[in-house]
Design a protein around this motif. Structure first.
Motif, PDB file in Angstrom:
ATOM      1  N   ALA A   1      54.070  65.238  60.398  1.00  9.83           N
ATOM      2  CA  ALA A   1      54.623  66.315  60.020  1.00  9.83           C
ATOM      3  C   ALA A   1      55.130  66.101  59.181  1.00  9.83           C
ATOM      4  CB  ALA A   1      55.098  67.018  61.625  1.00  9.83           C
TER       5      ALA A   1
ATOM      6  N   GLU B   1      49.884  68.100  70.155  1.00 13.73           N
ATOM      7  CA  GLU B   1      48.341  67.964  69.863  1.00 13.73           C
ATOM      8  C   GLU B   1      48.570  66.989  68.774  1.00 13.73           C
ATOM      9  OE1 GLU B   1      47.346  73.072  69.427  1.00 13.73           O
ATOM     10  OE2 GLU B   1      48.221  72.100  67.946  1.00 13.73           O
TER      11      GLU B   1
ATOM     12  N   GLU C   1      61.837  72.630  68.416  1.00 13.51           N
ATOM     13  CA  GLU C   1      62.124  73.694  68.547  1.00 13.51           C
ATOM     14  C   GLU C   1      61.582  74.699  68.220  1.00 13.51           C
ATOM     15  OE1 GLU C   1      66.664  72.443  68.145  1.00 13.51           O
ATOM     16  OE2 GLU C   1      65.783  72.730  66.089  1.00 13.51           O
ATOM     17  N   ARG C   2      60.344  74.500  66.630  1.00 12.90           N
ATOM     18  CA  ARG C   2      59.729  75.237  65.964  1.00 12.90           C
ATOM     19  C   ARG C   2      58.185  75.722  66.474  1.00 12.90           C
ATOM     20  NH1 ARG C   2      57.876  72.979  60.491  1.00 12.90           N
ATOM     21  NH2 ARG C   2      56.998  71.654  61.552  1.00 12.90           N
ATOM     22  N   ASP C   3      57.903  74.949  66.517  1.00 13.69           N
ATOM     23  CA  ASP C   3      56.800  75.298  67.325  1.00 13.69           C
ATOM     24  C   ASP C   3      56.239  74.741  68.947  1.00 13.69           C
ATOM     25  OD1 ASP C   3      56.011  75.446  64.365  1.00 13.69           O
ATOM     26  OD2 ASP C   3      55.948  73.263  64.037  1.00 13.69           O
ATOM     27  N   GLY C   4      57.011  74.435  69.004  1.00 13.83           N
ATOM     28  CA  GLY C   4      56.723  74.056  71.076  1.00 13.83           C
ATOM     29  C   GLY C   4      56.403  73.281  71.906  1.00 13.83           C
ATOM     30  N   GLU C   5      56.539  72.603  72.875  1.00 21.29           N
ATOM     31  CA  GLU C   5      55.913  71.633  72.861  1.00 21.29           C
ATOM     32  C   GLU C   5      54.397  71.130  73.297  1.00 21.29           C
ATOM     33  OE1 GLU C   5      57.268  70.339  77.497  1.00 21.29           O
ATOM     34  OE2 GLU C   5      55.965  68.908  77.426  1.00 21.29           O
TER      35      GLU C   5
ATOM     36  N   ARG D   1      52.222  72.697  70.975  1.00 24.27           N
ATOM     37  CA  ARG D   1      52.229  72.354  69.323  1.00 24.27           C
ATOM     38  C   ARG D   1      52.348  69.805  69.053  1.00 24.27           C
ATOM     39  NH1 ARG D   1      48.771  71.243  65.641  1.00 24.27           N
ATOM     40  NH2 ARG D   1      49.442  70.569  63.884  1.00 24.27           N
TER      41      ARG D   1
ATOM     42  N   GLU E   1      63.163  69.652  66.178  1.00 25.85           N
ATOM     43  CA  GLU E   1      62.394  69.962  65.487  1.00 25.85           C
ATOM     44  C   GLU E   1      60.904  70.685  65.300  1.00 25.85           C
ATOM     45  OE1 GLU E   1      64.368  70.005  60.500  1.00 25.85           O
ATOM     46  OE2 GLU E   1      63.751  68.299  61.504  1.00 25.85           O
ATOM     47  N   ILE E   2      60.403  69.576  65.569  1.00 33.87           N
ATOM     48  CA  ILE E   2      58.478  70.224  66.352  1.00 33.87           C
ATOM     49  C   ILE E   2      59.032  71.146  67.141  1.00 33.87           C
ATOM     50  CG2 ILE E   2      55.960  70.087  66.853  1.00 33.87           C
ATOM     51  CD1 ILE E   2      57.153  66.974  65.086  1.00 33.87           C
TER      52      ILE E   2
END
Ligand code: S3P
Length: 224
Positions: A97, A115, A106-110, A112, A103-104
């Motif tokens: 990523a 996935e 925070e930015r894209d949610g659990e 994502r 950050e994942i």
């Protein structure tokens, strides 16, 4: 002549470059777990078909368990003992990523993150034998459970809640354990799942060395 000790047997197996055999297993813990249906056809150089040269495990060993159960500290120690590489699944996710797990989230949610985690697992599971430390939530996704079972041996590092409480402080670095009570909730939700799912359950309250030794013993017992 006295019977060889398990350790001697283990080294003999390593030296003779044979592989661990697969067969049904019951955990060393009191609670029974479902039998594995691992179907990997991964091969070993040690047995003449290709994976490593130290006669170590024929399979991937997956460590699962709660955050704070010691997967990341036990994993390298176990890998060293078995003579295979250690892989931290969260690091693979971060590498793919290009940002941290925090950050994942925070930015894209659990969703994502899950996935990316599933993709990293498929990738890691298609590689050579290794010890893989999985994030605590890996068992939540049914697809991950299929991947785990199909490609390796699953070891649950079982740690009582009171020990986890001493090890894990809620905070920003743990996306799902930010407030008081989060750890307890995760534990209640997941403990039965880990226990039900993993073929091997090992008490992980002790030192990394002791836990790694206990896992090695459990795997040996299963392969004997
Ligand atoms: C998670 C645990 C974390 C990490 C992510 C999600 C979870 O890994 O994968 O924050 O769902 O329990 P550790 O178990 O190594 O802390």
């Amino acid at each position: 002549m006295s019977a060889p000790s398990p350790r001697a047997g283990w080294w003999a197996r390593r030296r003779s470059r044979s592989c661990w055999r697969r067969r049904s297993s019951r955990s060393s813990a009191a609670t029974p777990s479902p039998r594995r249906v691992a179907t990997s056809t991964r091969s070993c150089q040690g047995c003449g078909d290709g994976h490593g040269d130290r006669g170590g495990p024929h399979v991937i060993v997956y460590l699962v368990g709660m955050p704070g159960s010691g997967k990341s500290t036990v994993g390298p120690e176990l890998a060293r003992r078995l003579g295979v590489p250690f892989v931290e699944l969260d690091e693979q996710i971060e590498r793919a990523a290009g940002v941290s797990v925090r950050e994942i989230f925070e930015r894209d949610g659990e969703a994502r993150f899950r996935e990316l985690e599933a993709a990293a697992l498929v990738d890691a599971g298609s590689n050579d034998p290794s010890v893989i430390s999985c994030g605590g939530g890996v068992v939540l996704e049914p697809a991950n459970r299929v991947t785990l079972r199909a490609t390796g041996e699953i070891v649950f590092l079982s740690v009582p809640l009171e020990v986890l409480r001493a090890r894990v402080r809620p905070g920003a670095d743990r996306p799902l354990i930010r407030s008081e009570g989060d750890l307890e909730k995760l534990f209640l939700d997941r403990e039965p799942l880990y226990r039900e799912f993993a073929a091997h359950v090992v008490d992980a309250s002790g030192s990394a060395q002791d836990v790694a030794a206990a896992i090695e013993k459990e795997l040996l017992r299963w392969s004997a």
